[in-house]
Design an enzyme around this catalytic site. Structure first.
Site, PDB file in Angstrom:
ATOM      1  N   SER A   1       4.825  11.966   1.073  1.00  0.00           N
ATOM      2  CA  SER A   1       3.990  11.152   0.198  1.00  0.00           C
ATOM      3  C   SER A   1       3.755   9.741   0.717  1.00  0.00           C
ATOM      4  CB  SER A   1       4.593  11.087  -1.206  1.00  0.00           C
ATOM      5  OG  SER A   1       5.802  10.353  -1.191  1.00  0.00           O
TER       6      SER A   1
ATOM      7  N   LYS B   1       7.830   4.458  -3.195  1.00  0.00           N
ATOM      8  CA  LYS B   1       6.367   4.337  -3.196  1.00  0.00           C
ATOM      9  C   LYS B   1       5.996   2.876  -2.935  1.00  0.00           C
ATOM     10  CE  LYS B   1       5.932   8.614  -4.800  1.00  0.00           C
ATOM     11  NZ  LYS B   1       5.407   9.738  -3.965  1.00  0.00           N
TER      12      LYS B   1
END
Length: 248
Positions: free
Chosen positions: A58, A113
């Site tokens: 990701s 993230k």
């Protein structure tokens, strides 16, 4: 047995006793050193630096599957064992920081993230381009690999509660590449993966509270190609060029 023999036997017992005492002292010193090292290691892991392994793609482009990271736990403050008390933050979260945190839908796990939305921001995305407070962003670190077209997901419907414009909630249909505008609440943050077409992030499970931040990745201390992704002996699987790299 002569007197001389008795003296030799007594001297031998004394030597054995001395050796035993030296051995016990050596064992005690090493045990104490190991216990102290263990206490220091636990303290470092609890308050200063943690280790984190990248399990998914990701954040690809910035972080790769098989990267092992040092995480600065003091950057955003660390919670002391036992609950209640915490160490003050060294810095406040800033836009574009790469952050380790506990996501709201799965607080027992840690995610990493990029922070793109601060409290009070208005966020939207149009055809993969991120807009912050109405301004398009040039994100040099992002990747877009999916050429099959946009995708909708029912988990994105949480966004209806945070629309920043006057449109009807019922008519709002967010997709991976087109959503918003959303207003970020106070003490909440919006996270996106750099591998934008293949990231489970705030688009799907919502904002991240400030107290869910657990650290800021600092450097890659080891990196290895994921098993099955390359042939050859183990040392050929190591990404030597990534070791020691700073995370930005």
């Amino acid at each position: 047995m002569t007197v001389e023999d008795h003296e030799k036997e007594a001297g031998g017992r004394d030597d054995l006793g001395l050796m035993a005492r030296r051995w016990m002292r050596w064992v005690w010193e090493w045990t104490r050193a190991l216990v102290l090292a263990l206490i220091v290691l636990v303290a470092v892991r609890a308050f200063l630096v943690d280790a984190f392994k990248i399990p998914s793609a990701s954040m690809e482009g910035t972080l790769l599957v098989g990267d092992f990271l040092f995480v600065n736990r003091l950057a955003y403050g660390a919670e002391l064992p036992g609950g209640g008390a915490s160490i003050p933050a060294m810095v406040e979260p800033e836009r574009w920081d790469v952050v380790v945190f506990r996501p709201p839908h799965d607080p027992d796990r840690s995610y990493v993230k990029r922070l793109v939305g601060l409290p009070g921001d208005t966020l939207s995305m149009r055809n993969k381009v991120l807009f912050i407070n109405g301004e398009p962003q040039e994100e040099q670190y992002t990747q877009h690999r999916d050429r099959r077209g946009d995708a909708a997901h029912p988990r994105m419907l949480w966004q209806r509660r945070h629309l920043a414009d006057g449109r009807s909630r019922r008519s709002y249909r967010p997709t991976r590449d087109n959503w918003g505008p959303l207003l970020v609440p106070q003490d909440q943050y919006f996270m996106l993966g750099d591998n934008r077409d293949n990231s489970e992030d705030s688009r799907y499970w919502g904002f991240v509270p400030r107290d869910s931040f657990t650290g800021r990745p600092w450097r890659v201390y080891f990196s290895v190609i994921h098993p099955g992704m390359g042939p050859g002996p183990w040392f050929r699987q190591v990404r030597w060029d990534r070791i020691g790299g700073r995370i930005e």
